[in-house]
Write an enzyme that holds these catalytic residues in place. Structure first.
Site, PDB file in Angstrom:
ATOM      1  N   ARG A  13      10.134  -4.778 -10.455  1.00  0.00           N
ATOM      2  CA  ARG A  13       8.730  -4.495 -10.721  1.00  0.00           C
ATOM      3  C   ARG A  13       8.635  -3.973 -12.151  1.00  0.00           C
ATOM      4  O   ARG A  13       9.378  -4.407 -13.009  1.00  0.00           O
ATOM      5  CB  ARG A  13       8.190  -3.492  -9.689  1.00  0.00           C
ATOM      6  CG  ARG A  13       7.970  -4.182  -8.339  1.00  0.00           C
ATOM      7  CD  ARG A  13       7.604  -3.225  -7.261  1.00  0.00           C
ATOM      8  NE  ARG A  13       8.768  -2.440  -6.849  1.00  0.00           N
ATOM      9  CZ  ARG A  13       8.722  -1.509  -5.914  1.00  0.00           C
ATOM     10  NH1 ARG A  13       7.598  -1.236  -5.301  1.00  0.00           N
ATOM     11  NH2 ARG A  13       9.799  -0.835  -5.579  1.00  0.00           N
ATOM     12  N   PRO A  31       0.844  -1.209   0.000  1.00  0.00           N
ATOM     13  CA  PRO A  31       0.000   0.000   0.000  1.00  0.00           C
ATOM     14  C   PRO A  31       0.870   1.246   0.000  1.00  0.00           C
ATOM     15  O   PRO A  31       1.962   1.249   0.545  1.00  0.00           O
ATOM     16  CB  PRO A  31      -0.792  -0.120   1.304  1.00  0.00           C
ATOM     17  CG  PRO A  31      -0.054  -1.100   2.144  1.00  0.00           C
ATOM     18  CD  PRO A  31       0.743  -1.968   1.235  1.00  0.00           C
ATOM     19  N   GLU A  32       0.391   2.290  -0.654  1.00  0.00           N
ATOM     20  CA  GLU A  32       1.119   3.554  -0.680  1.00  0.00           C
ATOM     21  C   GLU A  32       0.365   4.573   0.166  1.00  0.00           C
ATOM     22  O   GLU A  32      -0.615   4.235   0.823  1.00  0.00           O
ATOM     23  CB  GLU A  32       1.291   4.028  -2.131  1.00  0.00           C
ATOM     24  CG  GLU A  32       2.051   2.984  -2.960  1.00  0.00           C
ATOM     25  CD  GLU A  32       2.332   3.442  -4.392  1.00  0.00           C
ATOM     26  OE1 GLU A  32       2.544   4.649  -4.588  1.00  0.00           O
ATOM     27  OE2 GLU A  32       2.332   2.596  -5.289  1.00  0.00           O
ATOM     28  N   LYS A  41       4.309   5.460   5.054  1.00  0.00           N
ATOM     29  CA  LYS A  41       3.419   4.299   5.073  1.00  0.00           C
ATOM     30  C   LYS A  41       3.224   3.754   6.489  1.00  0.00           C
ATOM     31  O   LYS A  41       2.625   2.705   6.673  1.00  0.00           O
ATOM     32  CB  LYS A  41       3.987   3.209   4.166  1.00  0.00           C
ATOM     33  CG  LYS A  41       4.150   3.677   2.723  1.00  0.00           C
ATOM     34  CD  LYS A  41       4.847   2.643   1.880  1.00  0.00           C
ATOM     35  CE  LYS A  41       5.291   3.255   0.562  1.00  0.00           C
ATOM     36  NZ  LYS A  41       6.064   2.304  -0.253  1.00  0.00           N
TER      37      LYS A  41
END
Ligand code: ZN
Length: 286
Positions: A269, A2-3, A61
């Site tokens: 990624r 999650p960002e 985060k």
């Protein structure tokens, strides 16, 4: 992972449902979930019993909850962690790791984590502004009023790297991950491999404005749920994936110019760019 928008959604929910309440007891159901707490599960529960949750704050985060005892409850969601507010009667579920009971016997705070990369810890509030020491090295995020545009632009240009790596490094600016970095670079018409030292100050400031825009837009709809695990405290997903302009759109037309979006491997990624709107710079930094 999650960002910022996804973590901010959780922060807002905790502020609404948990702030001001007194913790009665904590159950640690899996010791790995409190591995960052040096004293172990028994000490973790002892430090929480009787504490009032005064506020719910965020740094990048990480979530941190200042307590009436002078300590701070620190939470990191990792890859798959969820902080849920559920009635005591709700079923435990297989991945429940930590449960906080409140003195009012109202809804419980539950930390659920399928892969247990995230975790909770109680830490002394020794950093600036009551920040726990372990979060003091994390830079302010794009939505933090403390973040100064000019200082950000100067610090970005001092890095000897490419612009996307600099954005993902939590010591320059925090809360930015792969999705929002790609979205902001597309909005600012910058290629990810652009060497930071070649970035004029107005471009750096435009990039920061693009980060704020995309994160604000994502927050307004509850974040992105690219992974079904990103949920708010009530277990609901956001729907910003519909608003993504480049991320996850390889081969599909750029919404600005129609050129097919390109996907490149990047740090294990992917990076998504429009080859026309974000041309490869003459000097690239891989
Ligand atoms: Zn384009």
């Amino acid at each position: 992972m999650p960002e910022l928008p996804e973590v901010e959604v959780v922060r807002e929910g905790l502020a609404r449902y948990v702030a001001g309440r007194t913790i009665r007891a904590a159950d640690v159901l899996h010791p790995r979930a409190v591995r960052r707490h040096p004293g172990g599960p028994v000490d973790f529960a002892r430090l929480l019993a009787g504490a009032v949750v005064e506020q719910v704050r965020r740094r990048g985060k990480y979530l941190w909850l200042p307590l009436s005892t002078g300590s701070v409850l620190v939470g990191h969601l990792g890859m798959s962690g969820q902080l849920l507010v559920q009635p005591a009667s709700a079923a435990d579920g297989r991945h429940l790791r930590v449960r906080l009971h409140f003195r009012d016997d109202g809804p419980q705070l539950r930390f659920v984590d399928q892969r247990t990369f995230g975790g909770l810890a109680v830490a002394p509030a020794t950093g600036p502004g009551g920040l726990p020491a372990e979060l003091a090295h994390i830079a302010p995020d794009p939505l933090d009023p403390e973040l100064d545009d000019t200082a950000f632009a100067a610090a970005l240009r001092r890095r000897r790297t490419n612009v996307k790596r600099a954005l993902l490094d939590q010591t320059l600016i925090s809360g930015v991950g792969n999705i929002y970095a790609d979205e902001a670079l597309w909005r600012a018409r910058l290629h990810y491999a652009r060497p930071t030292e070649t970035l004029p100050r107005p471009s750096a400031i435009r990039l920061l404005a693009a980060l704020r825009e995309v994160m604000t837009a994502a927050l307004a709809v509850g974040g992105t749920s690219f992974d079904a695990l990103y949920v708010n405290v009530n277990g609901e997903s956001g729907y910003f994936e519909r608003g993504l302009e480049v991320y996850g759109r390889a081969g599909r037309p750029c919404r600005r110019c129609g050129t097919p979006i390109r996907r490149d491997p990047f740090m294990n990624r992917s990076s998504y760019t429009c080859p026309a709107c974000q041309p490869l710079p003459r000097r690239a930094h891989w």
